[in-house]
Design an enzyme around this catalytic site. Structure first.
Site, PDB file in Angstrom:
ATOM      1  N   ARG A 162       0.829  -1.221   0.000  1.00 13.28           N
ATOM      2  CA  ARG A 162       0.000   0.000   0.000  1.00 13.28           C
ATOM      3  C   ARG A 162       0.865   1.275   0.000  1.00 13.28           C
ATOM      4  O   ARG A 162       0.476   2.296   0.570  1.00 13.28           O
ATOM      5  CB  ARG A 162      -0.939   0.026   1.216  1.00 13.28           C
ATOM      6  CG  ARG A 162      -1.963  -1.100   1.265  1.00 13.28           C
ATOM      7  CD  ARG A 162      -2.984  -0.988   0.138  1.00 13.28           C
ATOM      8  NE  ARG A 162      -4.143  -1.828   0.384  1.00 13.28           N
ATOM      9  CZ  ARG A 162      -4.246  -3.107   0.022  1.00 13.28           C
ATOM     10  NH1 ARG A 162      -3.234  -3.708  -0.587  1.00 13.28           N
ATOM     11  NH2 ARG A 162      -5.354  -3.784   0.274  1.00 13.28           N
ATOM     12  N   SER A 237     -10.931  -1.041   3.022  1.00 15.27           N
ATOM     13  CA  SER A 237     -10.178  -1.191   4.280  1.00 15.27           C
ATOM     14  C   SER A 237      -9.853   0.195   4.827  1.00 15.27           C
ATOM     15  O   SER A 237      -9.205   0.984   4.139  1.00 15.27           O
ATOM     16  CB  SER A 237      -8.850  -1.898   4.036  1.00 15.27           C
ATOM     17  OG  SER A 237      -9.049  -3.146   3.439  1.00 15.27           O
ATOM     18  N   GLU A 333      -5.432   3.454   6.484  1.00 12.15           N
ATOM     19  CA  GLU A 333      -5.021   3.301   5.089  1.00 12.15           C
ATOM     20  C   GLU A 333      -5.589   4.449   4.264  1.00 12.15           C
ATOM     21  O   GLU A 333      -4.997   4.890   3.292  1.00 12.15           O
ATOM     22  CB  GLU A 333      -5.550   1.956   4.552  1.00 12.15           C
ATOM     23  CG  GLU A 333      -4.967   1.584   3.212  1.00 12.15           C
ATOM     24  CD  GLU A 333      -5.872   0.680   2.398  1.00 12.15           C
ATOM     25  OE1 GLU A 333      -6.670   1.201   1.607  1.00 12.15           O
ATOM     26  OE2 GLU A 333      -5.766  -0.547   2.556  1.00 12.15           O
TER      27      GLU A 333
HETATM   28  N1  EPU Z   1     -10.701 -11.359   9.826  1.00 11.11           N
HETATM   29  C1  EPU Z   1     -11.417 -11.441  11.002  1.00 11.11           C
HETATM   30  N2  EPU Z   1     -12.435 -10.558  11.182  1.00 11.11           N
HETATM   31  C2  EPU Z   1     -12.774  -9.618  10.282  1.00 11.11           C
HETATM   32  C3  EPU Z   1     -12.038  -9.536   9.082  1.00 11.11           C
HETATM   33  C4  EPU Z   1     -10.986 -10.408   8.880  1.00 11.11           C
HETATM   34  O1  EPU Z   1     -11.160 -12.268  11.855  1.00 11.11           O
HETATM   35  O2  EPU Z   1     -13.727  -8.869  10.524  1.00 11.11           O
HETATM   36  C5  EPU Z   1      -9.637 -12.365   9.575  1.00 11.11           C
HETATM   37  C6  EPU Z   1     -10.088 -13.358   8.505  1.00 11.11           C
HETATM   38  O3  EPU Z   1     -10.777 -14.414   9.055  1.00 11.11           O
HETATM   39  C7  EPU Z   1      -8.772 -13.806   7.918  1.00 11.11           C
HETATM   40  C8  EPU Z   1      -7.905 -12.562   8.022  1.00 11.11           C
HETATM   41  O4  EPU Z   1      -8.508 -11.735   9.021  1.00 11.11           O
HETATM   42  O5  EPU Z   1      -8.183 -14.818   8.703  1.00 11.11           O
HETATM   43  C9  EPU Z   1      -7.744 -11.827   6.719  1.00 11.11           C
HETATM   44  O6  EPU Z   1      -9.010 -11.408   6.233  1.00 11.11           O
HETATM   45  P1  EPU Z   1      -9.297 -11.159   4.664  1.00 11.11           P
HETATM   46  O7  EPU Z   1      -8.743 -12.284   3.851  1.00 11.11           O
HETATM   47  O8  EPU Z   1     -10.727 -10.792   4.529  1.00 11.11           O
HETATM   48  O9  EPU Z   1      -8.378  -9.951   4.262  1.00 11.11           O
HETATM   49  P2  EPU Z   1      -7.911  -8.639   5.030  1.00 11.11           P
HETATM   50  O10 EPU Z   1      -6.502  -8.792   5.452  1.00 11.11           O
HETATM   51  O11 EPU Z   1      -8.923  -8.306   6.085  1.00 11.11           O
HETATM   52  C10 EPU Z   1      -6.957  -7.556   2.830  1.00 11.11           C
HETATM   53  C11 EPU Z   1      -7.021  -6.223   2.120  1.00 11.11           C
HETATM   54  C12 EPU Z   1      -8.356  -6.072   1.399  1.00 11.11           C
HETATM   55  C13 EPU Z   1      -8.474  -7.208   0.400  1.00 11.11           C
HETATM   56  C14 EPU Z   1      -8.397  -8.539   1.173  1.00 11.11           C
HETATM   57  C15 EPU Z   1      -8.451  -9.745   0.260  1.00 11.11           C
HETATM   58  C16 EPU Z   1      -5.644  -4.717   3.451  1.00 11.11           C
HETATM   59  C17 EPU Z   1      -5.626  -3.537   4.359  1.00 11.11           C
HETATM   60  N3  EPU Z   1      -6.842  -5.133   3.078  1.00 11.11           N
HETATM   61  O12 EPU Z   1      -7.969  -7.550   3.838  1.00 11.11           O
HETATM   62  O13 EPU Z   1      -8.312  -4.856   0.685  1.00 11.11           O
HETATM   63  O14 EPU Z   1      -9.686  -7.148  -0.320  1.00 11.11           O
HETATM   64  O15 EPU Z   1      -7.146  -8.603   1.891  1.00 11.11           O
HETATM   65  O16 EPU Z   1      -7.230  -9.892  -0.384  1.00 11.11           O
HETATM   66  O17 EPU Z   1      -4.587  -5.224   3.097  1.00 11.11           O
HETATM   67  C18 EPU Z   1      -8.975  -2.563   0.593  1.00 11.11           C
HETATM   68  O18 EPU Z   1      -7.774  -2.290   0.600  1.00 11.11           O
HETATM   69  O19 EPU Z   1      -9.869  -1.671   0.522  1.00 11.11           O
HETATM   70  C19 EPU Z   1      -9.373  -3.951   0.728  1.00 11.11           C
HETATM   71  C20 EPU Z   1     -10.650  -4.305   0.895  1.00 11.11           C
END
Ligand code: EPU
Length: 337
Positions: A162, A237, A333
Site C-alpha cells: 500500500r 479497508s 489506510e
Molecule cells: N478477519 C477477522 N475478522 C474480520 C475480518 C478479517 O477475523 O472482521 C480475519 C479473517 O478471518 C482472515 C484474516 O482476518 O483470517 C484476513 O481477512 P481477509 O482475507 O478478509 O483480508 P484482510 O486482510 O482483512 C486484505 C485487504 C483487502 C483485500 C483482502 C483480500 C488490506 C488492508 N486489506 O484484507 O483490501 O480485499 O485482503 O485480499 O490489506 C482494501 O484495501 O480496501 C481492501 C478491501
C-alpha cells in the site's frame, strides 16, 4: 472549463460525506489539466480521483481538480502479451471487466476495488495475493509545477505494501494521467490459492477457470463480504494490516493462539487488522451513523449522515482499544483530509 465555488462533494467520495470544495473544476483532457495548473499556480490544490480512499473531516479549502480523463487502448501487443493503457479517470472495476472480457489476464483478482485507474499506483492496490505492481509496466504523471509529463517505470514507483513514491518522496508533486499494464493473452497465471476463490469456483462447478471466471469469483466474494459504496458509504479497508516483529508476535501468539498471521521474512509478521478489531469487540458496532461493518471489521461505514469527524473519532477509539489489548498500533489506510 468552469471553476465552480462551494461545490458539494457528497456524491464524489465513496464514504458519502457531506463536505464542500472552496473551488472545483473537472478536467476531461491532459491539455485541460495543464491549462488549469498553469492558470492557477500558487493556489492550494487538491487532486480528486474516484474519491474512494479519503475521509473528509472538513470542507476542502483549495481548488479541487477532478481528474476525469477517459480512454482505454492497447498500445502494444504480441502473441502472448498486451500492453493496455488506461487513462486516470477510468473507473477501475470497469477497466478490469474490459480486460477480463478480452481474456487478458493479471488483474482479475483486483475486481471490484472501488476508485479510478489513476489512484491505483499511488497506494499499490492489492487483493487476493495480487498487487498493481505485479502487472504495471509504467504510468504517466504530470508535474504540477511544470506541467511536464514524466513516465515512471514500475521500479521508479518504489512500490511497497500500500505504498509508492507518490505517497512518499514525490507526495503532492505529480498527478497521474494514465497507467499501462502488461497482461497475458495466453498461458495465464490464474491465482486461486488465496482466500475463498477456489471454493467459489468449485461451488459454480468450474474446473478450469478462464480469466473472466476468476474475476467473477472475486467479485462474488467481495460482494458477500464488503459493502457496496452505492448502498452504504465506505472506503474499503480503513486500516492497513500492521506489520510486527516475530519477537512481538511470538509473545502475543501464546496469549492468542487463534491469531491469523502471514510471515513476511525472518524478522516480520503481518497480522490482519480486521481480526484485531473484531477481537476488540467492534465488529458490527454502531455509534450514531458511524459504524464498523458487520461482515468485515476492517471497513468503517457511514449509515447515512455520519460526519467525517464522527468516523475519525470512531477510528481513534478502535486504534486505542486495539493498542490497549494487543500493544499493536494500527494505521489508517485512507487519507484523512
Ligand atoms: N478477519 C477477522 N475478522 C474480520 C475480518 C478479517 O477475523 O472482521 C480475519 C479473517 O478471518 C482472515 C484474516 O482476518 O483470517 C484476513 O481477512 P481477509 O482475507 O478478509 O483480508 P484482510 O486482510 O482483512 C486484505 C485487504 C483487502 C483485500 C483482502 C483480500 C488490506 C488492508 N486489506 O484484507 O483490501 O480485499 O485482503 O485480499 O490489506 C482494501 O484495501 O480496501 C481492501 C478491501
Amino acid at each position: 472549463m468552469e471553476i465552480q465555488t462551494n461545490y458539494p462533494l457528497k456524491s464524489l467520495n465513496t464514504f458519502g460525506i457531506a463536505a464542500n470544495a472552496k473551488e472545483f473544476v473537472s478536467v476531461n483532457s491532459v491539455e485541460e489539466l495543464a491549462e488549469v495548473l498553469k492558470e492557477n499556480t500558487g493556489k492550494k490544490l487538491f487532486i480528486l480521483g474516484g474519491g474512494s480512499n479519503m475521509l473528509l473531516t472538513q470542507d476542502i479549502d483549495a481548488l479541487v481538480i477532478h481528474v476525469n480523463l477517459k480512454g482505454i487502448d492497447v498500445v502494444w501487443q504480441d502473441d502472448e502479451t498486451a500492453h493496455v493503457k488506461a487513462m486516470a479517470g477510468e473507473n477501475w472495476h470497469e477497466f478490469v471487466q474490459h480486460c477480463t472480457g478480452l481474456n487478458y489476464g493479471g488483474i482479475e483478482n483486483l475486481s471490484l476495488i472501488p476508485g479510478n485507474v489513476g489512484t491505483t499506483p499511488i497506494q499499490n492496490i492489492g487483493a487476493y495475493g495480487t498487487e498493481i505492481k505485479d502487472t504495471m509496466i509504467s504510468c504517466e504523471a504530470m508535474q504540477i509545477t511544470t506541467q511536464q509529463i514524466r513516465t515512471f517505470t514500475n521500479a521508479e514507483c518504489e512500490f511497497g505494501y500500500r505504498e509508492s513514491i507518490f505517497k512518499g518522496l514525490l507526495k503532492g508533486q505529480y498527478i497521474i494521467t494514465s497507467v499501462t499494464f502488461g497482461l497475458t493473452k495466453v498461458n495465464h497465471k490464474i491465482n486461486t490459492s488465496y482466500g475463498d476463490i477456489a471454493a467459489e469456483l468449485t461451488k459454480k462447478g468450474i474446473v478450469t477457470p478462464t480469466i473472466k471466471d476468476a474475476g467473477e469469483a472475486v467479485t462474488a466474494i467481495r460482494q458477500s463480504k464488503l459493502p457496496d459504496p452505492k448502498e452504504l458509504g465506505n472506503s474499503g479497508s480503513f486500516f492497513k494490516n500492521p506489520i510486527i516483529t516475530i519477537e512481538q508476535f511470538e509473545k502475543l501468539y501464546i496469549l492468542h493462539p487463534t491469531m491469523p498471521h502471514y510471515t513476511l521474512d525472518d524478522t516480520y509478521v503481518k497480522v490482519p487488522a480486521g481480526w484485531l478489531i473484531e477481537q476488540s469487540g467492534f465488529k458490527g458496532s454502531r455509534y450514531g451513523d458511524a459504524g464498523v461493518h458487520a461482515r468485515q471489521a476492517l471497513v468503517l461505514v457511514n449509515y447515512g449522515n455520519a460526519t467525517g469527524q464522527e468516523l475519525l473519532d470512531l477510528s481513534k477509539k478502535i486504534q486505542d482499544t486495539v493498542f490497549e489489548k494487543f500493544g499493536i498500533a494500527i494505521e489508517a489506510e485512507v487519507n484523512v483530509v
